[in-house]
Structure formats: C-alpha cells, structure tokens
Write a protein that holds these residues in place. Structure first.
Motif, mmCIF file in Angstrom:
data_model
loop_
_atom_site.group_PDB
_atom_site.id
_atom_site.type_symbol
_atom_site.label_atom_id
_atom_site.label_comp_id
_atom_site.label_asym_id
_atom_site.label_seq_id
_atom_site.Cartn_x
_atom_site.Cartn_y
_atom_site.Cartn_z
ATOM 1 N N GLY A 93 36.363 45.921 46.342
ATOM 2 C CA GLY A 93 36.568 47.538 46.490
ATOM 3 C C GLY A 93 38.079 47.724 46.318
ATOM 4 N N ILE A 94 38.854 46.726 46.724
ATOM 5 C CA ILE A 94 40.366 47.148 46.963
ATOM 6 C C ILE A 94 40.688 46.817 45.562
ATOM 7 N N LEU A 95 40.075 45.925 44.728
ATOM 8 C CA LEU A 95 40.603 45.611 43.218
ATOM 9 C C LEU A 95 40.177 46.706 42.300
ATOM 10 N N LEU A 96 38.978 47.300 42.605
ATOM 11 C CA LEU A 96 38.519 48.437 41.884
ATOM 12 C C LEU A 96 39.253 49.771 42.075
ATOM 13 N N ALA A 97 39.623 49.774 43.410
ATOM 14 C CA ALA A 97 40.330 50.928 43.736
ATOM 15 C C ALA A 97 41.906 50.953 43.317
ATOM 16 N N ARG A 98 42.351 49.986 43.244
ATOM 17 C CA ARG A 98 43.944 49.906 43.346
ATOM 18 C C ARG A 98 44.048 48.645 42.274
ATOM 19 N N PRO A 99 43.700 48.913 40.969
ATOM 20 C CA PRO A 99 43.710 47.658 40.104
ATOM 21 C C PRO A 99 45.146 47.183 39.722
ATOM 22 N N MET A 100 46.234 47.884 39.591
ATOM 23 C CA MET A 100 47.519 47.601 39.343
ATOM 24 C C MET A 100 48.154 46.597 40.501
ATOM 25 N N GLN A 101 47.700 47.200 41.719
ATOM 26 C CA GLN A 101 48.227 46.415 43.029
ATOM 27 C C GLN A 101 47.582 44.934 42.913
ATOM 28 N N GLY A 102 46.290 44.806 42.339
ATOM 29 C CA GLY A 102 45.350 43.654 42.495
ATOM 30 C C GLY A 102 46.022 42.782 41.228
ATOM 31 N N VAL A 103 46.487 43.272 40.202
ATOM 32 C CA VAL A 103 47.196 42.643 39.077
ATOM 33 C C VAL A 103 48.391 41.811 39.734
ATOM 34 N N LEU A 104 49.320 42.699 40.570
ATOM 35 C CA LEU A 104 50.439 41.857 41.162
ATOM 36 C C LEU A 104 50.083 41.015 42.040
ATOM 37 N N THR A 105 49.161 41.164 42.968
ATOM 38 C CA THR A 105 48.693 39.998 44.044
ATOM 39 C C THR A 105 48.103 38.873 43.118
ATOM 40 N N LEU A 106 47.112 39.142 42.229
ATOM 41 C CA LEU A 106 46.718 38.058 41.452
ATOM 42 C C LEU A 106 47.947 37.230 40.538
ATOM 43 N N PRO A 158 58.467 42.210 39.949
ATOM 44 C CA PRO A 158 57.041 42.648 39.583
ATOM 45 C C PRO A 158 56.831 42.770 38.229
ATOM 46 N N GLY A 159 57.755 42.652 37.289
ATOM 47 C CA GLY A 159 57.529 42.814 35.917
ATOM 48 C C GLY A 159 56.611 41.946 34.990
ATOM 49 N N SER A 160 56.711 40.785 35.819
ATOM 50 C CA SER A 160 55.902 39.585 35.083
ATOM 51 C C SER A 160 54.370 39.635 35.421
ATOM 52 N N ALA A 161 53.968 40.636 36.568
ATOM 53 C CA ALA A 161 52.750 41.015 36.732
ATOM 54 C C ALA A 161 52.061 41.638 35.421
ATOM 55 N N GLN A 162 52.801 42.398 34.710
ATOM 56 C CA GLN A 162 52.341 43.283 33.449
ATOM 57 C C GLN A 162 51.886 42.052 32.527
ATOM 58 N N TRP A 163 52.376 41.038 32.300
ATOM 59 C CA TRP A 163 51.970 40.048 31.384
ATOM 60 C C TRP A 163 51.494 38.825 31.533
ATOM 61 N N ALA A 164 51.685 38.376 32.695
ATOM 62 C CA ALA A 164 51.414 36.925 33.049
ATOM 63 C C ALA A 164 49.771 36.729 32.982
ATOM 64 N N ILE A 165 48.956 37.474 33.807
ATOM 65 C CA ILE A 165 47.509 37.070 33.684
ATOM 66 C C ILE A 165 47.058 37.491 32.197
ATOM 67 N N GLY A 166 47.537 38.353 31.510
ATOM 68 C CA GLY A 166 46.841 38.674 30.328
ATOM 69 C C GLY A 166 47.236 37.677 29.330
ATOM 70 N N LEU A 167 48.593 37.353 29.335
ATOM 71 C CA LEU A 167 48.858 36.312 28.472
ATOM 72 C C LEU A 167 48.410 34.734 28.590
ATOM 73 N N LEU A 168 48.311 34.025 29.844
ATOM 74 C CA LEU A 168 47.725 33.199 30.362
ATOM 75 C C LEU A 168 46.240 33.240 29.820
ATOM 76 N N VAL A 169 45.418 34.158 30.234
ATOM 77 C CA VAL A 169 43.999 34.513 29.705
ATOM 78 C C VAL A 169 43.831 34.364 28.312
ATOM 79 N N GLY A 170 44.694 34.898 27.427
ATOM 80 C CA GLY A 170 44.714 35.012 26.147
ATOM 81 C C GLY A 170 44.939 33.741 25.464
ATOM 82 N N ILE A 171 45.900 32.934 25.985
ATOM 83 C CA ILE A 171 46.216 31.524 25.694
ATOM 84 C C ILE A 171 44.892 30.573 25.923
ATOM 85 N N ASN A 172 44.179 30.775 27.036
ATOM 86 C CA ASN A 172 43.182 30.093 27.358
ATOM 87 C C ASN A 172 42.117 30.554 26.328
ATOM 88 N N LEU A 173 41.750 31.848 26.151
ATOM 89 C CA LEU A 173 40.631 32.338 25.101
ATOM 90 C C LEU A 173 40.988 31.775 23.653
#
Length: 191
Positions: A93-106, A158-173
C-alpha cells in the motif's frame, strides 16, 4: 537406471525442446533486450515501474496471505502469519500510494546491498587467495566494483534514486535478453 543416465536423458530432452522452440526464446530475448535498452534510456520511468510492480506484488501476496491465514487460523503460528501478511499489505500500500518515496527507499536498500555484497566478496577473495591462485584477484575486483557502485548510488542520493534502479534493471534485462538470443541461435543451429 543410474543418475548419470537420467541426467543425460533430461539434458537431451531440454536440448530438443530448445531446438523445437528456438523462435520463442529468440522472441523473448529480443523483447527483453528492447525493454532493457528502454529502461537504460529512461531510467526514472523504469525505476517508477519497478516500484509500482513491487507494490502490487506485496499487496497481492499480503492479501493472499491474509486469506490463507484466516483459513488456517487454528494452526500454530497464526499471529506471526497474520503479522507477516499485514506487513506485506502495508508495504504494498505504501509503495503504491507513494511510489516516488518508494523509489528512494528501494535505492537505499540497493546501495546497502552493494556495500554488503562488496565487503563479502572482498573477504571471500582474501580468504581464498591461496586456493584460488590467480583467480582470487577477479573476486577482489568484483568486490571493489560493488563498493564503487554502492558509493555512486548512496553518495548521489537523493538524485541517484532517479536512475539507479532503472539502470540496474535495464542492464539486467539487456544481458538476460542477449543470453536468450545467444541460446536461441545456438539451439537453431544445433544438430
């Protein structure tokens, strides 16, 4: 029948299935590679998509866990199972209600993971440098790279939260897709 015979038969069946369905593996590989490239080109969007996906996974698994816990309420461990399922629902619920904060936490969790993985890999390399002879240095480099990645991620918050997960997932895919493409092409040409 011995275990090696069973393994050989299983390996032959897998190889035959790969040969028969190589086009499906090729299609999946191309699709994964395209998605990986897209995630690498637009990492903030991919980071947000991963967070929303995880939110739904937590929410669905938590609701299913609540239903299963209610159904098995007479079994031992009811309260622990109930707490676990409720936490999954809350996290989703938290990740869906506040996805941008979830990106930072992840992103923070991923940074911490890379630190722990780097330290563990370095310690493993140092512990086994006698047994692994010349190969231990590769482990050492891998551990140092993990720590460097962690520094880039955590140091850039907090700027790396914008790219870190997406970049790592992209490299993996991308690498997963390239692997499937290679397997499909090898299976197509196999005797």
């Amino acid at each position: 029948m011995t275990i090696p015979d069973d393994l050989n038969k299983l390996q032959a069946k897998v190889s035959e299935a790969m040969r028969r369905h190589w086009k499906a593996f090729l299609f999946e590989g191309v699709l994964l590679a395209i998605l990986g490239l897209a995630a690498m080109i637009v990492p903030p969007l991919a980071s947000l998509a991963v967070t929303i996906f995880l939110g739904w996974m937590f929410l669905i698994s938590g609701v299913a866990g609540l239903a299963a816990t209610y159904w098995a309420r007479a079994l031992p461990g009811f309260w622990w199972s109930l707490i676990s399922a409720a936490l999954a629902v809350l996290a989703g619920g938290i990740l869906l209600a506040r996805p941008m904060q979830g990106v930072l936490t992840l992103t923070i969790v991923i940074g911490a993971y890379f630190v722990a993985e780097g330290v563990a890999t370095i310690m493993y390399a140092l512990e086994h440098r006698r047994e692994l002879s010349g190969r231990w240095s590769w482990l050492l480099v891998a551990g140092l790279m993990d720590i460097l990645i962690a520094f880039l991620i955590i140091g850039g918050l907090p700027g790396s939260a914008q790219w870190a997960i997406g970049l790592l997932v992209g490299i993996n895919l991308l690498f997963g897709g390239a692997t499937l493409i290679g397997m499909a092409l090898a299976a197509r040409n196999a005797p």
